[in-house]
Design a protein around this motif. Structure first.
Motif, PDB file in Angstrom:
ATOM      1  N   GLN A   1      -6.127  40.739  41.923  1.00 45.24           N
ATOM      2  CA  GLN A   1      -5.018  39.880  41.534  1.00 45.24           C
ATOM      3  C   GLN A   1      -5.247  39.288  40.155  1.00 45.24           C
ATOM      4  O   GLN A   1      -6.399  39.113  39.726  1.00 45.24           O
ATOM      5  CB  GLN A   1      -4.841  38.735  42.547  1.00 45.24           C
ATOM      6  CG  GLN A   1      -4.328  39.159  43.895  1.00 45.24           C
ATOM      7  CD  GLN A   1      -2.903  39.641  43.850  1.00 45.24           C
ATOM      8  OE1 GLN A   1      -2.093  39.104  43.102  1.00 45.24           O
ATOM      9  NE2 GLN A   1      -2.587  40.654  44.617  1.00 45.24           N
ATOM     10  N   VAL A   2      -4.160  39.030  39.482  1.00 54.66           N
ATOM     11  CA  VAL A   2      -4.200  38.402  38.167  1.00 54.66           C
ATOM     12  C   VAL A   2      -3.340  37.142  38.224  1.00 54.66           C
ATOM     13  O   VAL A   2      -2.225  37.174  38.737  1.00 54.66           O
ATOM     14  CB  VAL A   2      -3.668  39.352  37.081  1.00 54.66           C
ATOM     15  CG1 VAL A   2      -3.573  38.641  35.736  1.00 54.66           C
ATOM     16  CG2 VAL A   2      -4.567  40.583  36.966  1.00 54.66           C
ATOM     17  N   GLN A   3      -3.866  36.066  37.707  1.00 51.74           N
ATOM     18  CA  GLN A   3      -3.121  34.811  37.643  1.00 51.74           C
ATOM     19  C   GLN A   3      -2.698  34.555  36.193  1.00 51.74           C
ATOM     20  O   GLN A   3      -3.510  34.736  35.271  1.00 51.74           O
ATOM     21  CB  GLN A   3      -3.958  33.635  38.158  1.00 51.74           C
ATOM     22  CG  GLN A   3      -4.273  33.709  39.641  1.00 51.74           C
ATOM     23  CD  GLN A   3      -5.381  34.698  39.957  1.00 51.74           C
ATOM     24  OE1 GLN A   3      -6.394  34.747  39.279  1.00 51.74           O
ATOM     25  NE2 GLN A   3      -5.179  35.511  40.995  1.00 51.74           N
ATOM     26  N   LEU A   4      -1.458  34.136  36.037  1.00 53.01           N
ATOM     27  CA  LEU A   4      -0.908  33.841  34.719  1.00 53.01           C
ATOM     28  C   LEU A   4      -0.374  32.419  34.706  1.00 53.01           C
ATOM     29  O   LEU A   4       0.397  32.043  35.603  1.00 53.01           O
ATOM     30  CB  LEU A   4       0.225  34.817  34.379  1.00 53.01           C
ATOM     31  CG  LEU A   4      -0.115  36.305  34.459  1.00 53.01           C
ATOM     32  CD1 LEU A   4       1.145  37.147  34.264  1.00 53.01           C
ATOM     33  CD2 LEU A   4      -1.160  36.671  33.432  1.00 53.01           C
ATOM     34  N   VAL A   5      -0.758  31.650  33.704  1.00 58.41           N
ATOM     35  CA  VAL A   5      -0.326  30.258  33.610  1.00 58.41           C
ATOM     36  C   VAL A   5       0.255  30.008  32.228  1.00 58.41           C
ATOM     37  O   VAL A   5      -0.460  30.127  31.220  1.00 58.41           O
ATOM     38  CB  VAL A   5      -1.481  29.283  33.888  1.00 58.41           C
ATOM     39  CG1 VAL A   5      -0.993  27.843  33.756  1.00 58.41           C
ATOM     40  CG2 VAL A   5      -2.070  29.525  35.270  1.00 58.41           C
ATOM     41  N   GLU A   6       1.538  29.663  32.187  1.00 59.10           N
ATOM     42  CA  GLU A   6       2.210  29.384  30.923  1.00 59.10           C
ATOM     43  C   GLU A   6       2.094  27.910  30.553  1.00 59.10           C
ATOM     44  O   GLU A   6       1.960  27.041  31.429  1.00 59.10           O
ATOM     45  CB  GLU A   6       3.708  29.739  30.992  1.00 59.10           C
ATOM     46  CG  GLU A   6       4.019  31.160  31.373  1.00 59.10           C
ATOM     47  CD  GLU A   6       4.336  31.311  32.835  1.00 59.10           C
ATOM     48  OE1 GLU A   6       5.086  32.235  33.211  1.00 59.10           O
ATOM     49  OE2 GLU A   6       3.840  30.492  33.634  1.00 59.10           O
ATOM     50  N   SER A   7       2.203  27.649  29.271  1.00 58.62           N
ATOM     51  CA  SER A   7       2.262  26.278  28.768  1.00 58.62           C
ATOM     52  C   SER A   7       2.970  26.300  27.419  1.00 58.62           C
ATOM     53  O   SER A   7       3.145  27.368  26.823  1.00 58.62           O
ATOM     54  CB  SER A   7       0.863  25.674  28.630  1.00 58.62           C
ATOM     55  OG  SER A   7       0.084  26.422  27.715  1.00 58.62           O
ATOM     56  N   GLY A   8       3.371  25.120  26.958  1.00 60.18           N
ATOM     57  CA  GLY A   8       3.957  25.015  25.628  1.00 60.18           C
ATOM     58  C   GLY A   8       5.455  24.859  25.586  1.00 60.18           C
ATOM     59  O   GLY A   8       6.034  24.714  24.507  1.00 60.18           O
ATOM     60  N   GLY A   9       6.112  24.894  26.720  1.00 64.37           N
ATOM     61  CA  GLY A   9       7.558  24.705  26.719  1.00 64.37           C
ATOM     62  C   GLY A   9       7.921  23.274  26.359  1.00 64.37           C
ATOM     63  O   GLY A   9       7.064  22.401  26.260  1.00 64.37           O
ATOM     64  N   GLY A  10       9.202  23.053  26.148  1.00 65.01           N
ATOM     65  CA  GLY A  10       9.666  21.716  25.815  1.00 65.01           C
ATOM     66  C   GLY A  10      11.065  21.754  25.248  1.00 65.01           C
ATOM     67  O   GLY A  10      11.773  22.753  25.389  1.00 65.01           O
ATOM     68  N   SER A  11      11.447  20.660  24.622  1.00 65.42           N
ATOM     69  CA  SER A  11      12.775  20.530  24.042  1.00 65.42           C
ATOM     70  C   SER A  11      12.675  20.473  22.528  1.00 65.42           C
ATOM     71  O   SER A  11      11.774  19.826  21.982  1.00 65.42           O
ATOM     72  CB  SER A  11      13.451  19.256  24.559  1.00 65.42           C
ATOM     73  OG  SER A  11      13.643  19.321  25.956  1.00 65.42           O
ATOM     74  N   VAL A  12      13.595  21.139  21.866  1.00 62.36           N
ATOM     75  CA  VAL A  12      13.584  21.197  20.409  1.00 62.36           C
ATOM     76  C   VAL A  12      15.021  21.337  19.925  1.00 62.36           C
ATOM     77  O   VAL A  12      15.888  21.838  20.652  1.00 62.36           O
ATOM     78  CB  VAL A  12      12.710  22.379  19.924  1.00 62.36           C
ATOM     79  CG1 VAL A  12      13.321  23.707  20.344  1.00 62.36           C
ATOM     80  CG2 VAL A  12      12.487  22.326  18.424  1.00 62.36           C
ATOM     81  N   GLN A  13      15.266  20.913  18.715  1.00 54.61           N
ATOM     82  CA  GLN A  13      16.602  21.074  18.140  1.00 54.61           C
ATOM     83  C   GLN A  13      16.754  22.482  17.553  1.00 54.61           C
ATOM     84  O   GLN A  13      15.764  23.138  17.212  1.00 54.61           O
ATOM     85  CB  GLN A  13      16.843  20.026  17.062  1.00 54.61           C
ATOM     86  CG  GLN A  13      17.023  18.622  17.617  1.00 54.61           C
ATOM     87  CD  GLN A  13      17.509  17.637  16.568  1.00 54.61           C
ATOM     88  OE1 GLN A  13      17.180  17.763  15.386  1.00 54.61           O
ATOM     89  NE2 GLN A  13      18.295  16.656  16.990  1.00 54.61           N
TER      90      GLN A  13
END
Length: 122
Positions: free
Chosen positions: A1-13
């Motif tokens: 199995q491979v685990q993937l973890v995203e980060s860095g999202g947010g709100s921007v104009q």
């Protein structure tokens, strides 16, 4: 199995930039291609970009070509998506994915991350 973890999202104009990260763990030796997908409200999940993990080669959706850049740091087992000149239409949940080839990952990724929200306001 491979685990993937995203980060860095947010709100921007609109016109702004964000960088997403996807850290992988587990049986990463079985992963040959990493990619990003997105799903906007009421729409199907769509391919955004992909990159070959060992070797060269990238692929982009027409809608992000020239604005988004996918890259990788194999030592950190991390893939990035640099998003510039963001538009309100880029608003979506962005998912990291892993697969076998650049062609196959567009339709049949093997592993998915949990997703990270990107919101672009006008």
């Amino acid at each position: 199995q491979v685990q993937l973890v995203e980060s860095g999202g947010g709100s921007v104009q609109a016109g702004g930039s964000l960088r997403l990260s996807c850290a992988s763990s587990g049986r990463t030796s079985s992963v040959h291609v990493m990619g990003w997908f997105r799903q906007a409200p009421g729409k199907e999940r769509e391919f955004v970009a992909g990159i070959i993990v060992f070797g060269s080669g990238t692929s982009y959706a027409d809608s992000v070509q020239g604005r988004f850049t996918i890259s990788r740091d194999n030592a950190k087992k991390t893939v990035y998506l640099q998003m510039n000149s963001l538009k309100p239409d880029d608003t979506a949940v962005y998912y990291c994915a892993a697969g076998e080839t650049l062609a196959k990952i567009k339709t049949t990724p093997i592993y998915w991350g949990q997703g990270t929200q990107v919101t672009v306001s006008s």
